[in-house]
Design an enzyme around this catalytic site. Structure first.
Site, PDB file in Angstrom:
ATOM      1  N   GLU A  69      -9.517  -2.063   5.089  1.00 16.85           N
ATOM      2  CA  GLU A  69      -9.832  -1.424   6.878  1.00 16.85           C
ATOM      3  C   GLU A  69     -11.615  -2.370   6.297  1.00 16.85           C
ATOM      4  OE1 GLU A  69      -9.171   0.154   8.468  1.00 16.85           O
ATOM      5  OE2 GLU A  69      -8.323   2.409   7.599  1.00 16.85           O
ATOM      6  N   HIS A 108      -7.398  -4.756   9.934  1.00 19.76           N
ATOM      7  CA  HIS A 108      -7.087  -4.343   8.766  1.00 19.76           C
ATOM      8  C   HIS A 108      -5.747  -5.278   8.153  1.00 19.76           C
ATOM      9  CE1 HIS A 108      -4.913  -0.427  10.660  1.00 19.76           C
ATOM     10  NE2 HIS A 108      -4.436  -1.110   9.504  1.00 19.76           N
ATOM     11  N   ASP A 139       1.219  -1.537   0.027  1.00 22.92           N
ATOM     12  CA  ASP A 139      -0.106   0.238   0.148  1.00 22.92           C
ATOM     13  C   ASP A 139       1.260   1.086  -0.050  1.00 22.92           C
ATOM     14  OD1 ASP A 139       0.746  -0.242   2.657  1.00 22.92           O
ATOM     15  OD2 ASP A 139      -1.010  -1.114   2.981  1.00 22.92           O
TER      16      ASP A 139
END
Length: 636
Positions: A160, A155, A82
């Site tokens: 999420e 998460h 990410d």
């Protein structure tokens, strides 16, 4: 998925290690073996990598293996999970920069083989970029191994709660708790990006092998749910249960909520030590809603504990013994009661006036964790020294620092024509604060001013607790002053500072916190330094007469069954504790716990009152609040 009777409730293979370093070494060794095996066959390896404090130890071990054992990464391709959306690559908190500082700059991985999501694209180009990221993973042959951490919302990556099992790489909105957890990294919650780009759950599940790492008690509850409960989209990590080759590598604190650790009698035979019996009886009392002395034979038999009665005697004798053990933890004399029979008291009576050292990782930890007890120790005549191990300057928002510069300038204005070095310093810092962007790291001067803000708050707080200023030590450990969150590297100077202070004071009591925190956190590092010093003094005469007590932070409450000393706090004392927390103004609204409370004093008050309620439910005295301590034995 379980491999033993004790693991029968676990839907994911979970291995518990002695500490985070041991787990990191294990995984690093497995990664190295895969890289070498593929290199020998003329093939490459595709790794999925994570960021945050959790994998830092893994990356340090891989760097060591590269430098000392010749491990080459030339045949490796990496894809990061990410990236924050809107951060440039040179931003201090961008994951691109993090990965280069923590790993890529120190190994021989070719730059062309490094891949991270692009968080700087215009919004209209993000979808296409995410699709291209998926295509690039596929073109590389798919992920051989994906390394994960887990957030307090459950998460993985930035998937999420609400993320689906089929989700792919995409732009997501960050949960409020996730943003609050990142607030310190970004010098305030307002600076934390609201969006990020993340691999999806489906992308992660496509990896041929997955290893999730977790350290610290703050991850224990959500980790246990992910491992033992049915998969739900409100806890994305639980979707890992459907993967054929997934492992969790965790430390003891992160494992503490697993059934085999917390309630082992529910999953198989146990050795009924006194400690285990106490834990089981306390659990049973809570489960059936009856005080310890009112537990019945059928309560034990209906909850899988008939063998406890068989081993340890009648229900009456067992209930009485456990009740007495719990009752003996309660004391209004945390430093020991002079002239009293201390046979069943947590602390010894002599010496009547003890030298006490209270270690606080940052200013405010001491008040939050043991403010009531600290006041008791002072009022009862003990020689208390409060040691603030770090300045805490990383946790001061810019707005509070600006307020401090305004105060200095206003004060100087009261003496026209007499401006001195203090005003000049404040003017320079104010200029830096006004000119820097919200995301830029602080200069040494700004950090110095912010440290003074925390010192002022600590002094005001400690005075409300009845301590003289000379009883306070600010030692500003170098690991903190030279580092930043997630990147602390304690060294010889830190160890020497702690050892020197203890050798000087030669305390009869040490109070310390952080033993169950993430080892990369400020509290975790500070505890390890104190713990190592205690081990070093274990053979000294003065230390043989010293007891070490562990107090707890607002996010790591203590189970009633493991408490060794419970100090009642009256309504007046609880109010005084709250008042002593208030001066730490820069920390207000700086954290969040599962209850959703934001203010530190609220968190501390709730923790203390909840523990008193627990003791009352066990059939003990009904107190307003209780502060809890566990005794720690070096090397135990």
């Amino acid at each position: 998925m379980h491999t033993s009777e004790s693991q029968q409730r676990e839907r994911i293979r979970t291995e518990i290690f002695a500490d985070a370093d041991a787990a990191s070494r294990q995984l690093a060794g497995e990664i190295a073996a895969l890289i070498r095996e593929r290199a020998a066959a003329g093939k490459g390896v595709v790794l999925g990598l994570a960021t945050g404090s959790t994998p830092v130890r893994l990356y340090r071990e891989l760097i060591r293996m590269h430098r000392e054992e010749g491990l080459s990464f030339k045949n490796v391709i990496t894809f990061n999970l990410d990236e924050y959306y809107g951060l440039t690559r040179d931003h201090p908190e961008s994951y691109w920069r993090f990965m280069h500082e923590q790993l890529f700059n120190h190994i021989d991985l070719p730059a062309a083989q490094i891949n991270l999501p692009n968080g700087t694209l215009p919004r209209g180009e993000v979808f296409g970029s995410c699709r291209a990221y998926e295509d690039k993973i596929a073109a590389a042959g798919g992920l051989d191994l994906q390394v994960l951490g887990i957030g307090r919302t459950g998460h993985i990556g930035f998937n999420e709660p609400g993320s689906t099992r089929e989700s792919r790489t995409r732009l997501v909105t960050l949960d409020g708790l996730t943003r609050r957890d990142a607030a310190r990294d970004f010098l305030g919650e307002a600076n934390v990006p609201r969006h990020a780009i993340t691999m999806g759950v489906g992308t992660i599940l496509d990896a041929r092998r997955i290893v999730l790492l977790a350290w610290g008690e703050s991850k224990a509850g959500v980790l246990a749910q992910a491992v033992e409960a049915a998969p739900v989209d409100t806890l994305p990590a639980s979707f890992l249960q459907g993967h054929p080759n997934v492992r969790f590598y965790i430390d003891g604190s992160a494992a503490s909520a697993l059934t085999r650790m917390r309630h082992p009698w529910l999953v198989g035979p146990v050795a009924w030590t006194p400690e285990m019996a106490r834990r089981a009886v306390v659990w049973l009392s809570h489960t059936v809603g009856r005080p310890v002395l009112k537990l019945l034979d059928e309560d034990y038999s209906e909850h899988g504990m008939a063998d406890l009665l068989t081993e340890q005697g009648s229900v009456y004798d067992l209930n009485i013994r456990i009740f007495n053990e719990l009752q003996h933890t309660i004391t209004g004399w945390p430093g020991g009661k002079p002239g009293a029979d201390d046979t069943h008291r947590p602390e010894r009576a002599e010496p009547a006036s003890k030298r006490v050292v209270v270690f606080s990782p940052e200013p405010s930890h001491d008040m939050l964790g043991m403010g009531g007890t600290l006041r008791r120790l002072v009022d009862q005549g003990h020689q208390v020294t409060v040691v603030y191990q770090t300045s805490g300057n990383l946790a001061v928002p810019d707005a509070d620092a600006l307020m401090a510069t305004d105060f200095v300038s206003d004060l100087a204005g009261c003496f026209p024509g007499e401006a001195g070095p203090a005003e000049a310093f404040a003017r320079v810092v104010r200029g830096e604060l006004l000119e820097k962007s919200a995301f830029v790291g602080d200069s040494a001067q700004v950090r110095r001013l912010k440290g003074l803000v925390r010192r002022g708050e600590a002094r005001a707080s400690i005075k409300l607790c009845g301590l003289a200023e000379k009883a306070v030590r600010f030692i500003d450990l170098p690991f903190y002053e030279e580092g930043r969150y997630r990147q602390f590297k304690p060294g010889a100077a830190d160890r020497e500072a702690i050892a020197r202070l203890l050798a000087e004071v030669r305390p009869h009591q040490i109070f310390v916190t952080g033993d169950r925190d993430d080892p990369s956190s400020v509290a975790g590092v500070c505890f390890s330094l104190v713990g190592n010093a205690c081990v070093g003094f274990a053979g000294d005469d003065w230390f043989s007469d010293c007891r070490v007590w562990l107090y707890h932070g607002v996010e790591t409450p203590c189970d009633a069954a493991e408490i060794d000393m419970a100090v009642p706090v009256s309504p007046r004392e609880l109010s005084q504790k709250t008042q002593a927390i208030f001066p730490h103004r820069s920390q207000r609204g700086h954290s969040a716990v599962a209850s959703g409370l934001r203010e530190p004093w609220q968190q501390a008050e709730k923790q203390n009152r909840d523990l008193a309620t627990t003791y009352d439910a066990l059939g003990l005295a009904d107190y307003e609040a209780i502060e809890a301590f566990r005794r720690w034995m070096p090397g135990a």
